[in-house]
Design a protein around this motif. Structure first.
Motif, PDB file in Angstrom:
ATOM      1  N   UNK A  61       1.070  -0.469   0.294  1.00  0.00           N
ATOM      2  CA  UNK A  61      -0.332  -0.108   0.110  1.00  0.00           C
ATOM      3  C   UNK A  61       0.851   1.334  -0.288  1.00  0.00           C
ATOM      4  N   UNK A  62       2.271   0.758   0.640  1.00  0.00           N
ATOM      5  CA  UNK A  62       2.869   2.402   0.472  1.00  0.00           C
ATOM      6  C   UNK A  62       3.798   2.960  -0.649  1.00  0.00           C
ATOM      7  N   UNK A  63       3.769   1.603  -1.036  1.00  0.00           N
ATOM      8  CA  UNK A  63       3.933   1.537  -2.590  1.00  0.00           C
ATOM      9  C   UNK A  63       3.577   2.477  -3.659  1.00  0.00           C
ATOM     10  N   UNK A  64       2.384   1.684  -3.397  1.00  0.00           N
ATOM     11  CA  UNK A  64       0.963   3.146  -4.255  1.00  0.00           C
ATOM     12  C   UNK A  64       0.997   4.126  -3.919  1.00  0.00           C
ATOM     13  N   UNK A  65       1.180   4.648  -2.610  1.00  0.00           N
ATOM     14  CA  UNK A  65       1.078   6.365  -1.723  1.00  0.00           C
ATOM     15  C   UNK A  65       1.798   6.946  -1.536  1.00  0.00           C
ATOM     16  N   UNK A  66       3.425   6.351  -2.042  1.00  0.00           N
ATOM     17  CA  UNK A  66       4.090   7.302  -2.564  1.00  0.00           C
ATOM     18  C   UNK A  66       4.859   7.601  -3.884  1.00  0.00           C
ATOM     19  N   UNK A  67       5.377   8.690  -3.703  1.00  0.00           N
ATOM     20  CA  UNK A  67       5.701   9.417  -6.006  1.00  0.00           C
ATOM     21  C   UNK A  67       6.815   8.550  -5.572  1.00  0.00           C
ATOM     22  N   UNK A  68       7.257   6.794  -6.328  1.00  0.00           N
ATOM     23  CA  UNK A  68       7.862   6.390  -6.603  1.00  0.00           C
ATOM     24  C   UNK A  68       7.978   6.168  -8.378  1.00  0.00           C
ATOM     25  N   UNK A  69       9.040   6.580  -9.059  1.00  0.00           N
ATOM     26  CA  UNK A  69       9.414   5.875 -10.361  1.00  0.00           C
ATOM     27  C   UNK A  69       9.240   4.977 -10.684  1.00  0.00           C
ATOM     28  N   UNK A  70       9.918   4.117 -10.117  1.00  0.00           N
ATOM     29  CA  UNK A  70      11.202   3.222  -9.813  1.00  0.00           C
ATOM     30  C   UNK A  70      11.290   1.702  -9.130  1.00  0.00           C
TER      31      UNK A  70
ATOM     32  N   UNK B 193       2.287  -6.544 -10.268  1.00  0.00           N
ATOM     33  CA  UNK B 193       2.274  -5.874  -9.153  1.00  0.00           C
ATOM     34  C   UNK B 193       2.974  -4.649  -9.906  1.00  0.00           C
ATOM     35  N   UNK B 194       3.792  -3.685 -10.073  1.00  0.00           N
ATOM     36  CA  UNK B 194       4.745  -3.154 -10.078  1.00  0.00           C
ATOM     37  C   UNK B 194       3.720  -2.376 -11.668  1.00  0.00           C
ATOM     38  N   UNK B 195       3.128  -3.534 -12.088  1.00  0.00           N
ATOM     39  CA  UNK B 195       2.873  -2.681 -13.827  1.00  0.00           C
ATOM     40  C   UNK B 195       1.380  -1.824 -13.203  1.00  0.00           C
ATOM     41  N   UNK B 196       0.839  -2.680 -12.442  1.00  0.00           N
ATOM     42  CA  UNK B 196      -0.018  -1.759 -11.679  1.00  0.00           C
ATOM     43  C   UNK B 196      -0.143  -0.845 -11.005  1.00  0.00           C
TER      44      UNK B 196
END
Ligand code: C2E
Ligand code: CA
Ligand code: CA
Ligand code: CA
Length: 278
Positions: A188-197, A224-227
């Motif tokens: 869920x953090x991956x989703x909420x933080x402005x990460x590019x890669x 997951x990453x691509x989603x």
């Protein structure tokens, strides 16, 4: 008295004393390494897997130690992180990387991504953003071509990371999560933080393509990453079949000895020519 003596022996064994002396010497050496010009950045090509072309470079720090020879960062970054040295070291790395990057751009090499490793300790400095802005201004390196590689441990303090990452995005730089899968991670953090890669850790890549568990892991991470609209770089590609497996899964980029080991900046010129013009 005798047993006390024995306890003391356990607490201060000659081996431990030698190790802490080694550490102290390294710390002293490191604090002088910048002025003595013993530090150097190596660069490892990042390859777009669909085309095999060079799409960026990652800067990797090396220390030319007077007695121990060429040292890799695992031997001294932890020591720098335990003291305040990491801030000075990190500034040197960032400035040198951006200077070199700007130099390549001016020489006409199409450097689209310059990846620089940043320790979580460095990011905690209250003036980190100002420092980075200063280096970008001073070197002229375009921020949209700079990517900061940060390990997952940054996500442990969510609120702070969100503020920090948002400010970094305002500067225009990209953010990658390094060694993905090895540390603390929350989807869920991956989703909420402005990460590019995200960068898939070498330990998941090296057992490919014969280890079923690693295959599943890589597949899952990529889906997951691509989603989440993140792009993916796979680290530590050493074999042709690892390359093809990841390419088939739609992994965008890769790095590893199959393409090239990290090299001094001067050697990169050949890489550009070879990888771009065939
Ligand atoms: P990292 O960021 O995960 O970098 C990848 C490491 O894997 C590098 O080790 C690289 O030389 C190595 N590597 C690349 N391709 C292959 C491969 O195909 N096979 C194998 N076995 N290894 C491969 P290196 O240069 O020794 O750096 C180790 C770590 O030190 C880096 O891991 C990074 O976390 C840290 N580091 C490097 N430079 C800096 C720096 O300037 N600042 C900070 N804070 N940390 C740095
Ligand atoms: Ca890295
Ligand atoms: Ca990594
Ligand atoms: Ca690593």
């Amino acid at each position: 008295a005798k047993s006390q003596g024995r306890n003391r022996c356990l607490l201060y064994s000659p081996d431990m004393a030698r190790r802490s002396l080694d550490k102290l010497k390294l710390e002293q050496g490191l604090s002088q390494a910048i002025q003595r010009q013993e530090l150097e950045l190596f660069f490892q090509p990042i390859i777009a897997l669909h085309s095999g072309q060079l799409c960026g470079v990652e800067a990797l720090l090396r220390w030319h130690h007077g007695e121990r020879g060429l040292m890799t960062p695992d031997k001294f970054i932890p020591i720098a992180e335990e003291s305040d040295l990491i801030d000075r070291l990190g500034r040197w790395v960032m400035r040198t990387a951006c200077q070199q990057g700007q130099h390549w751009l001016q020489a006409g090499f199409p450097l689209t991504r310059l990846a620089v490793n940043v320790s979580v300790r460095e990011l905690r400095a209250s003036d980190y953003i100002e420092q980075l802005q200063g280096i970008l201004d001073e070197t002229g390196f375009p921020p949209e071509r700079l990517e900061l590689e940060v390990t997952e441990s940054i996500m442990q303090q969510v609120d702070q990371s969100l503020t920090l990452f948002s400010r970094l995005k305002q500067l225009g730089v990209m953010i990658a999560i390094d060694d993905f899968g090895t540390g603390f991670s929350s989807l869920s953090l991956l989703k909420s933080l402005p990460i590019d890669r995200i960068k898939i850790d070498r330990s998941f890549v090296q057992p490919l393509p014969h280890d079923r568990h690693s295959c599943e892991l890589c597949r899952t991470i990529l889906t997951l990453a691509h989603n989440l609209d993140l792009t993916v770089t796979a680290e530590g590609i050493e074999q042709e079949e690892q390359y093809h497996f990841l390419q088939q899964l739609g992994c965008e980029d890769g790095q590893g000895y199959l393409f090239s080991k990290p090299q001094p900046a001067a050697n990169m010129t050949d890489q550009w020519d070879r990888r771009i013009h065939g």
